[in-house]
Design an enzyme around this catalytic site. Structure first.
Site, mmCIF file in Angstrom:
data_model
loop_
_atom_site.group_PDB
_atom_site.id
_atom_site.type_symbol
_atom_site.label_atom_id
_atom_site.label_comp_id
_atom_site.label_asym_id
_atom_site.label_seq_id
_atom_site.Cartn_x
_atom_site.Cartn_y
_atom_site.Cartn_z
ATOM 1 N N HIS A 98 10.762 -6.076 3.268
ATOM 2 C CA HIS A 98 10.921 -7.767 3.592
ATOM 3 C C HIS A 98 11.306 -8.522 2.291
ATOM 4 C CE1 HIS A 98 8.092 -7.373 7.177
ATOM 5 N NE2 HIS A 98 8.906 -6.338 7.487
ATOM 6 N N GLU A 100 9.935 -10.620 0.424
ATOM 7 C CA GLU A 100 8.866 -11.103 -0.459
ATOM 8 C C GLU A 100 8.656 -9.698 -1.134
ATOM 9 O OE1 GLU A 100 8.615 -11.453 2.939
ATOM 10 O OE2 GLU A 100 7.246 -12.864 3.209
ATOM 11 N N CYS A 140 3.984 -11.639 6.327
ATOM 12 C CA CYS A 140 3.416 -10.742 7.491
ATOM 13 C C CYS A 140 2.247 -10.267 6.610
ATOM 14 C CB CYS A 140 4.426 -9.518 7.712
ATOM 15 S SG CYS A 140 4.552 -8.272 6.624
ATOM 16 N N CYS A 143 3.129 -8.338 3.585
ATOM 17 C CA CYS A 143 3.725 -8.899 2.509
ATOM 18 C C CYS A 143 2.505 -9.749 1.909
ATOM 19 C CB CYS A 143 5.030 -9.755 2.638
ATOM 20 S SG CYS A 143 6.244 -9.034 3.381
HETATM 21 ZN ZN LIG Z 1 6.828 -9.050 5.532
#
Ligand SMILES: [Zn+2]
Ligand SMILES: [Zn+2]
Lengths: 220, 275
Positions: A98, A100, A140, A143
């Site tokens: 992701h 991040e 999420c 992250c």
């Molecule tokens: Zn994430």
């Protein structure tokens, strides 16, 4: 993109970063927690700047154009962008990449290259303690936990993430994981409508008749 | 060495039943029962998550209706219910009833001792709780699980290293993780192992769906969620961790909105025996 620097910078008795340098994660007593706040810190370096959120959207659009879930993030340290990243899950076939995580890992590599492989966890955290994160969608759970573990100072995000959100929507990671003794400030709702429209644009490309759980890579 | 394998259910499987107070009433005349139930249902309907409770408790020659949940004083009742009580000579009394629907047969049996409940047994779930699933507790399967965990625990005795074993329909992979080199803050065994699989084009593939994962330590929130994103089938861990997210801080697999659920198992030497 400016190089991250580990030097504490010129010394100011009460700033320029407002409260004393946030304590490092390991020795910080629970009382040193940064609490969630609706007003945000008064320090201009860590208060919301729409320019950085616009940059997230540039990155998110870039992701959309290559078939990734359109999420982009910008890491800002002392008022300067130190890294901008986008989602790279499909491109790398790595479901952990992701935006991040891409940014955290890139910065960690830079810090350790500058400081040598022996750079300890505390040095890495000292660096991130002055980083604020901009991202167009709520991080999420994975992250959010990563951002807590590296010890970022705060998070500004756009829309909520009803499926995976780790900043309160599905789970409040910072509340649940008391073992980290670190709570970034969180502010949300910046360009939230634009963020939702962008995500809709991505999901339009999928089979609209498929039940949500059958839809493809959709992970954010 | 003796090992023990237990499922980590997405709820508390203890047979102890949480309770709530309620006002109930004995009905002397059975012929009036259905009209009383109808009136009560209109004034104090059971909400969707209270519907597991039956309205009437029958014992030989005796009928008791559930009047209202969470209330024990007759004076707290709606005037029309008070007149219903007077009209039919009902005998109100307080009772303790289950607070939530039973999830397991054991919970159901405890619950019905308090008040009659509706319950649909989930056979797969009962098989898990009773250690009856042959893919987990059957002799050959069990030996395989033990062997995979033993290999993880042996590999990680090298200082600064950890190990993850991945079992997928195409075979078994052992992923060694060098904790220093793979990153300090995000290079936990799970994150590093997923990344290795991605870069090696492992047959486990881009998503680890249909994979079983063997971990020494209960994974943290970051790693547990990474396993959701990777869509693993089952997770086996040996040591609970203070920052673990499958059993200790939270049961991540119990969170409703997540669009992928995995089985979670605690696989450890019996009596915390030495390794
Ligand atoms: Zn994430
Ligand atoms: Zn972890």
């Amino acid at each position: 993109m400016s190089q991250p620097s580990l030097s504490p910078g010129p010394h100011h008795p009460h700033g320029p970063h407002g409260p004393p340098t946030p304590a490092l994660i390991e020795p910080a007593p629970p009382a040193a927690k940064k609490l969630k706040t609706d007003t945000g810190p008064a320090d201009p370096d860590v208060s919301y700047n729409p320019r950085f959120m616009d940059l997230c959207f540039d990155k998110a659009r870039e992701a959309l154009h290559v078939g990734e879930v359109p999420i982009g993030c910008v890491f800002v340290r002392e008022g300067h962008v130190v890294h901008a990243a986008r989602n790279r899950v499909n491109e790398t076939r790595n479901p952990t990449l992701h935006a991040e995580i891409v940014a955290i890992q890139a910065l960690e590599r830079q810090i350790r290259q500058g400081q040598g492989q022996s750079t300890g966890r505390l040095a890495v955290q000292a660096y991130f303690n002055r980083v604020v994160v901009y991202v167009n969608c709520e991080p999420c759970i994975m992250c959010a936990s990563a951002l807590q573990q590296v010890g970022v100072q705060g998070i500004f995000f756009g829309c909520a993430n009803p499926r995976f959100g780790g900043c309160g929507t599905v789970l409040d990671v910072f509340q649940v994981d008391h073992t980290r003794r670190w709570t970034p400030f969180v502010q949300q709702g910046f360009r939230a409508h634009d963020a939702i429209e962008l995500l809709k644009e991505f999901y339009k490309g999928e089979n609209p008749n498929a039940p949500p759980e059958k839809r493809k890579p959709a992970r954010k | 060495m003796k090992w023990r394998l237990d499922p980590v259910m997405p709820f508390d499987p203890s047979p102890d039943v949480a309770t709530q107070p309620a006002l109930v009433a004995r009905v002397p005349d059975q012929k009036k029962l259905s009209s009383i139930v109808k009136t009560l249902g209109a004034i104090y309907p059971l909400t969707e998550n209270q519907q597991f409770l039956k309205r009437v408790k029958k014992k030989i020659g005796s009928w008791t209706v559930l009047v209202r949940l969470g209330v024990t004083a007759q004076s707290d009742l709606h005037a029309s219910v008070q007149s219903l009580i007077a009209e039919h000579g009902l005998e109100p009394e307080t009772a303790i009833v289950p607070a939530g629907p039973p999830q397991t047969r054991a919970q159901f049996e405890r619950s019905t001792q308090l008040w009659p409940c509706r319950f649909h047994e989930d056979k797969k779930l009962e098989d898990l709780l009773g250690h009856r699933d042959p893919d987990l507790w059957g002799g050959p399967a069990l030996s395989r699980h033990y062997a995979h965990m033993a290999s993880v625990l042996t590999a990680r005795t090298r200082a600064g290293h950890d190990n993850v074993v991945l079992v997928h329909p195409g075979g078994t992979e052992s992923r060694n993780v060098h904790l220093e080199r793979d990153g300090l803050c995000t290079g936990h065994p799970v994150m590093a192992a997923i990344t290795q699989s991605a870069s090696n084009d492992s047959p486990a593939g881009y998503l680890w769906s249909d994979c079983d994962v063997y971990l020494a330590e209960e994974p943290c929130l970051m790693c547990s969620m990474a396993l959701v994103h990777a869509r693993v089938r089952q997770i086996f861990f040996c040591f609970p961790s203070p920052s673990g997210a499958l059993q200790t801080l939270v049961r991540l697999h119990a969170l409703q909105p997540l669009n992928h659920k995995f089985g979670v198992f605690w696989l450890r030497p019996e009596h915390g025996g030495s390794l």
